[in-house]
Design an enzyme around this catalytic site. Sequence first.
Site, mmCIF file in Angstrom:
data_model
loop_
_atom_site.group_PDB
_atom_site.id
_atom_site.type_symbol
_atom_site.label_atom_id
_atom_site.label_comp_id
_atom_site.label_asym_id
_atom_site.label_seq_id
_atom_site.Cartn_x
_atom_site.Cartn_y
_atom_site.Cartn_z
ATOM 1 N N GLU A 261 0.808 -1.218 0.000
ATOM 2 C CA GLU A 261 0.000 0.000 0.000
ATOM 3 C C GLU A 261 0.845 1.274 0.000
ATOM 4 O O GLU A 261 1.697 1.471 0.873
ATOM 5 C CB GLU A 261 -0.932 0.003 1.218
ATOM 6 C CG GLU A 261 -1.743 1.260 1.403
ATOM 7 C CD GLU A 261 -2.666 1.538 0.228
ATOM 8 O OE1 GLU A 261 -2.726 2.702 -0.195
ATOM 9 O OE2 GLU A 261 -3.317 0.596 -0.258
ATOM 10 N N THR A 305 -6.281 2.633 -5.447
ATOM 11 C CA THR A 305 -6.014 1.205 -5.276
ATOM 12 C C THR A 305 -6.869 0.360 -6.212
ATOM 13 O O THR A 305 -6.391 -0.626 -6.782
ATOM 14 C CB THR A 305 -6.271 0.787 -3.818
ATOM 15 O OG1 THR A 305 -5.306 1.432 -2.969
ATOM 16 C CG2 THR A 305 -6.156 -0.712 -3.642
ATOM 17 N N HIS A 422 -0.965 3.622 4.599
ATOM 18 C CA HIS A 422 -1.949 4.429 3.875
ATOM 19 C C HIS A 422 -2.048 5.797 4.539
ATOM 20 O O HIS A 422 -1.977 5.921 5.751
ATOM 21 C CB HIS A 422 -3.313 3.724 3.896
ATOM 22 C CG HIS A 422 -4.296 4.250 2.893
ATOM 23 N ND1 HIS A 422 -4.803 5.525 2.955
ATOM 24 C CD2 HIS A 422 -4.873 3.676 1.807
ATOM 25 C CE1 HIS A 422 -5.649 5.711 1.952
ATOM 26 N NE2 HIS A 422 -5.709 4.612 1.237
ATOM 27 N N ASP A 481 1.061 0.163 -5.106
ATOM 28 C CA ASP A 481 -0.131 0.409 -5.925
ATOM 29 C C ASP A 481 -0.237 1.838 -6.444
ATOM 30 O O ASP A 481 -0.746 2.077 -7.536
ATOM 31 C CB ASP A 481 -1.396 0.035 -5.164
ATOM 32 C CG ASP A 481 -1.607 0.852 -3.896
ATOM 33 O OD1 ASP A 481 -0.610 1.326 -3.312
ATOM 34 O OD2 ASP A 481 -2.768 1.026 -3.486
ATOM 35 N N HIS A 482 0.239 2.805 -5.659
ATOM 36 C CA HIS A 482 0.173 4.212 -6.101
ATOM 37 C C HIS A 482 1.069 5.057 -5.202
ATOM 38 O O HIS A 482 1.672 4.556 -4.252
ATOM 39 C CB HIS A 482 -1.267 4.740 -6.092
ATOM 40 C CG HIS A 482 -1.981 4.586 -4.768
ATOM 41 N ND1 HIS A 482 -1.701 5.367 -3.669
ATOM 42 C CD2 HIS A 482 -2.971 3.737 -4.377
ATOM 43 C CE1 HIS A 482 -2.483 5.011 -2.666
ATOM 44 N NE2 HIS A 482 -3.252 4.022 -3.063
#
Length: 703
Positions: A261, A305, A422, A481-482
């Site tokens: 994440e 996500t 996150h 993911d980002h």
Amino acid sequence: MKTALRKVWAVFNTKLGFFLLTVLLFAIKSYWAYQTKFTLGATGAVQQFLLAFNTIPSAIVFLGIGLYFRGRLSYWVMVIVDLLLSTWLFANILYYREFSDFITMNVIKGSGSTSNNLGKSLAEIMKPSDFCVYLDVVILIVILLFHFVRVDMRYFKIRYAATFTALGFVLFGANLGMAESDRSQLLTRTFDSNYIVKYLGLEAYTIYDGIKATQTSAIKAKASAKDLAPVEKFLKSNYASPNIQYEGVAKGKNIFIIHLESLQQWVIDYKVDGQEVTPNLNKLYHSSDTLAFDNFFHEVGQGKTSDAEMMLENSLFGLPEGSAMTIDGTTNTFQAAPALLEQKLGYSTAAFHGDVPSFWNRDNAYKSFGYQYFFSKDFFPTVKDSDVGYGTKDKLFLKYTAEYLQQLPQPFYAKLITVTNHYPYIIHSEDTDFPKLSTGDDTVDPYVQTAHYLDQSIGELLNYLDKTGLRKNSVLILYGDHYGISDNHKAAIAKILGKKSVTNYDLAMFQKVPFMINMEGLKGGIDHTYGGEIDVLPTIEDLLGISSDKYIQFGQDLLSTKRNQIVPFRDGDWVSKTYTKYGGDYYYTATGKQITKMTASQKKQIDKIQKYVTTDLALSDKVINGDLLRFYKLPGFTKVNKSSYTYNVQKSLANLKKVQQKKKTSLLAENAWKSLFDDYTTDAPEIANKTLKFPTKQEVRPN
């Protein structure tokens, strides 16, 4: 006192008074249901206020319909509308209890499977307290039948009724404004149905869902098989053939997709006060058995996500607005990795996530993808202080997955989605002693602490895989993911990069995320090819020996020597091996030097890249918006039957038990049905010296 009560009751003897009483009772009933019948996760004063307030605007609008009628009819119209709204609430309570989600228009129209599953267990689902949602209706009927109030026969002017309708819309606007201030892009990014109900109410969610369903249905209704022609032509002309050196080397092995994440590439080998942020990932990254890509970029849009998951498992881009998994995940036809691996190679498929199953519409989209199992938060033990931010802490979550990983028949395809790293990077003091960054940006500085915690979690997972022997027969695919730190934090980014300021080129390169493929005996090393998340599925197919030249996939195999090395970003910017476009500026990719005056040759090359990027994105959008895969007959592939899957805890585990007895290839079966769960060790303080109780523990034994 009695005089005051008589005056109050006298108000209810007017049509307006009865209307206000109806609104009040409905709002109280709805708030009670939100608090006791759903898991909306309302925290803090603002969310609690909105949870109580959000029913009032819609109640005024809908119950206010009665104000447009005369005499007794106006009273009974209010009661009937209340009854209908209460029945809708009642239906959602039952549906939510079974599926952890709210009823949508698409469920009503096309999901006969969920309706059947719900009907079969309706008696088991209902609880006596559910019928309390009708209590206000009963009270109103009793009041009218036994004449506790007099029916006001006076004419209620239309303009007064219209004023209350307008008031309802004004209050909704205020509600939406407060909701947006607490959760920005609530409706455009469509995180989760729970969020919309929590902030805007069930009635508003139903209307919103109806509008979205109508819009998408209109687009899909106009689509036809002919729309696939330009898609197939484009993909055929840009297909990158597999690399013979790697083709099929992972055939028959378990596939782990480990979702890191918000992890960005810059943390690899990065140190704070002399300490590595990610020592376990660093070791894996530099292993001779790991193919590590140092020019790998995330390509997500608003779906974050969910966009990454869409690309990773379908090689389809997320949408320019909202989340494709949320908007189209329930109804669209997909030819996704889980279904492909199950049908072509006999894989078991499972997704693991420590949050509620409805987030990003996973509980529906995963069925469309062909996931046999979805182990969400519902499957894990309830432990005090186990959650932070968007779900279960990574150390706990990854340990919990071991309970079910050992039960999956091999070979399996398992996706593990971590959450602790996150935004806003919350971590408790007992979970870390790692130092913060010192950029002076309170949002950025704790990022390395949660990243370090994530890394420790991965280290514990790797130890378990080594101890149980799973690692020897598995391919580990790890990816960020980002971005974790957005472009809004330029000053902090400059300090991280050791620069005085950052250019758009620096920001483009800051979008890199880790991507690693680890397998025992794999010819590894650092690969400098340029690629992104859209390219992962074709790469996996190469490793498994699956020929993908006939697939509708917009990525290119990262291992192919024929790939064009163009990385499209969702907003139309891009990175290529030669040039980079970001924020309207152009740069030489190798040096970062800005191109201020293009030559004719450069312009021609850049225009060609831009055309490819624009076409790539547009055609992918066309496939999703038009649901074009329903028209595409992929040889050897059967369209996913969503009714084949259930993510109900008891039913899922019963199915898993049955499959294990039929196909005795699980880790548990190989270990003579003796659990290996305790082989997973963690230093997570939340479960130290505690016995973990899973919601439903299925003891599996051979026949």
